[in-house]
Design a protein around this motif. Structure first.
Motif, mmCIF file in Angstrom:
data_model
loop_
_atom_site.group_PDB
_atom_site.id
_atom_site.type_symbol
_atom_site.label_atom_id
_atom_site.label_comp_id
_atom_site.label_asym_id
_atom_site.label_seq_id
_atom_site.Cartn_x
_atom_site.Cartn_y
_atom_site.Cartn_z
ATOM 1 N N ASP A 12 1.995 13.854 35.822
ATOM 2 C CA ASP A 12 0.674 13.706 35.232
ATOM 3 C C ASP A 12 -0.286 14.663 35.943
ATOM 4 O O ASP A 12 -0.507 14.539 37.148
ATOM 5 C CB ASP A 12 0.187 12.256 35.380
ATOM 6 C CG ASP A 12 -1.068 11.970 34.575
ATOM 7 O OD1 ASP A 12 -2.049 12.741 34.714
ATOM 8 O OD2 ASP A 12 -1.088 10.989 33.824
ATOM 9 N N ALA A 14 -3.354 14.770 36.086
ATOM 10 C CA ALA A 14 -4.528 14.119 36.651
ATOM 11 C C ALA A 14 -4.214 13.365 37.931
ATOM 12 O O ALA A 14 -5.107 12.856 38.602
ATOM 13 C CB ALA A 14 -5.139 13.149 35.633
ATOM 14 N N VAL A 44 -3.830 24.232 35.906
ATOM 15 C CA VAL A 44 -3.936 23.033 36.737
ATOM 16 C C VAL A 44 -3.559 23.360 38.178
ATOM 17 O O VAL A 44 -4.229 22.947 39.130
ATOM 18 C CB VAL A 44 -3.035 21.911 36.184
ATOM 19 C CG1 VAL A 44 -2.986 20.736 37.164
ATOM 20 C CG2 VAL A 44 -3.520 21.449 34.821
ATOM 21 N N ILE A 82 -2.721 21.846 28.298
ATOM 22 C CA ILE A 82 -3.859 21.024 28.671
ATOM 23 C C ILE A 82 -5.015 21.915 29.134
ATOM 24 O O ILE A 82 -4.783 23.003 29.687
ATOM 25 C CB ILE A 82 -3.480 20.010 29.776
ATOM 26 C CG1 ILE A 82 -4.571 18.935 29.923
ATOM 27 C CG2 ILE A 82 -3.175 20.699 31.099
ATOM 28 C CD1 ILE A 82 -4.106 17.697 30.645
ATOM 29 N N ALA A 84 -7.282 22.757 31.710
ATOM 30 C CA ALA A 84 -7.336 22.468 33.151
ATOM 31 C C ALA A 84 -8.751 22.186 33.632
ATOM 32 O O ALA A 84 -8.957 21.373 34.538
ATOM 33 C CB ALA A 84 -6.739 23.638 33.931
ATOM 34 N N LEU A 87 -9.890 18.626 32.543
ATOM 35 C CA LEU A 87 -9.084 17.555 33.122
ATOM 36 C C LEU A 87 -9.875 16.797 34.191
ATOM 37 O O LEU A 87 -10.514 17.402 35.055
ATOM 38 C CB LEU A 87 -7.816 18.145 33.752
ATOM 39 C CG LEU A 87 -6.861 17.177 34.436
ATOM 40 C CD1 LEU A 87 -6.182 16.280 33.407
ATOM 41 C CD2 LEU A 87 -5.826 17.947 35.250
ATOM 42 N N GLN A 93 -5.695 9.598 30.971
ATOM 43 C CA GLN A 93 -6.072 10.431 29.835
ATOM 44 C C GLN A 93 -4.859 10.677 28.956
ATOM 45 O O GLN A 93 -3.782 11.037 29.459
ATOM 46 C CB GLN A 93 -6.624 11.781 30.313
ATOM 47 C CG GLN A 93 -7.930 11.667 31.099
ATOM 48 C CD GLN A 93 -8.054 12.763 32.143
ATOM 49 O OE1 GLN A 93 -8.553 13.847 31.855
ATOM 50 N NE2 GLN A 93 -7.604 12.483 33.355
ATOM 51 N N ALA A 96 -3.330 14.079 29.327
ATOM 52 C CA ALA A 96 -2.518 14.252 30.533
ATOM 53 C C ALA A 96 -1.157 13.589 30.363
ATOM 54 O O ALA A 96 -0.133 14.127 30.808
ATOM 55 C CB ALA A 96 -3.251 13.659 31.737
#
Length: 333
Positions: A12, A14, A44, A82, A84, A87, A93, A96
């Motif tokens: 994940d 996050a 990320v 995603i 980044a 996030l 989420q 995520a």
């Protein structure tokens, strides 16, 4: 030396997965034993790299054959799935959860095709996975489906203590109902085969008792007499070196001291408590029985500290180490 390629999905985004991956790959010794390949999102990783002050170069590739696999450079298959910057670390989420699932799918695809040797996974969040509409309860179930494998085995290893689980994510009431002679026989036979695939020539397996003092011959419950003992007798007839039931308050200690090579825990928390109390950070989960080996950290996404740069990477390092140690031989079995 032909080093194994270990696929590392970042979990994940996050959570603490991206952080512990970068911190783990800041250890040169990991590159001495394997070729680590990260599957995730480069944006990320860049963001978390800034938070922790990482000086590692992120090298985007599309195929494992393109990797540099040298210390100081992190090879990344980036799915770009995603945003980044949008996030939010430490929060559930759906985006995520969806991204985490897609990282696992890509890693499994690479493993199934033989392009990587094994997978070392990072934490996913069950709520985020559910929010994304992904109909799996956890990593093991996802990978089993992706590898077309029914009911793979979970084994924990910490130091020389190895623990298998007769049941995983079910209620304690249901777990007790699953303690049957037929299920124990099936599991111990597969545990024995799993240990063989991991390279153990001697495979002394102990079955933990379910009730206090293994039921004291039926005084505190009769599952031991009714289900476990008959299973042990049949397994011995098949030539399996198995002992049980052995009281759960001593069997894990005895295995740690070398009397047994592995223990079959009869329910989730029984084995989890034993291993994690011994060494929480170095308890590693292995999924065995699929065409490829998967190791994993045995902690969650730690949303309470995600994005703060303070997560420990010890468990991630151990997961990669065991994937590199067991993975090549596992493929040859």
């Amino acid at each position: 030396m032909n080093k194994p390629i270990i696929g590392i999905p970042i979990g994940d985004p996050a959570g603490i997965g991206p952080e512990i991956v970068l911190k783990a790959l800041n250890n040169k010794w990991i590159y001495d034993i394997c070729k680590p390949l990260v599957v995730g999102d480069i944006g990320v990783l860049q963001r978390i790299g800034g938070i922790i002050g990482s000086e590692l170069e992120l090298y985007r590739i599309d195929d494992p054959e393109q990797g540099k696999y040298c210390y100081g450079s992190v090879d990344v298959i980036s799915l770009g799935n995603i945003d980044a910057e949008a996030l939010e670390f430490g929060k559930v989420q759906a985006a995520a959860g969806k991204a985490a699932f897609e990282y696992i799918v890509k890693a499994a695809e690479l493993a199934n095709s033989g392009k990587i040797t094994a997978i070392a996974t990072t934490p996913i969040n069950k709520e985020a996975i559910k929010a994304a509409g992904v109909n799996f309860i956890g990593h093991t179930e996802m990978l089993a489906e992706l590898a077309n494998t029914k009911d793979p085995l979970t084994m924990f290893q910490v130091n020389n203590l190895r623990v298998f689980f007769l049941s995983r994510h079910v209620s304690l009431r249901k777990a007790c109902d699953m303690v049957t002679a037929d299920r124990i026989i099936d599991y111990v036979l597969r545990c024995d085969e799993a240990l063989r695939r991991l390279g153990l020539n001697e495979r002394r397996i102990a079955i933990a008792g379910l009730n206090p003092h293994s039921g004291e011959h039926g005084m505190f419950g009769d599952e031991e007499v009714r289900e476990i003992e008959p299973a042990v007798n049949k397994l011995r007839e098949k030539g399996i070196d198995v002992t049980g039931p052995v009281s759960a308050d001593s069997v894990f200690y005895l295995a740690l001291k070398g009397k047994y090579d592995a223990v079959l825990s009869l329910y989730h928390d029984q084995g989890h408590i034993a291993t994690k109390t011994l060494d929480f950070e170095r308890t590693i989960s292995l999924t065995i029985g699929m065409p490829f080996l998967r190791t994993s950290v045995d902690h969650g996404t730690a949303f309470d500290i995600a994005g703060r740069g303070i997560a420990s990477s010890v468990s991630m390092e151990e997961a990669i180490r065991l994937a590199a140690e067991y993975g090549p031989g596992y493929h040859k079995s």
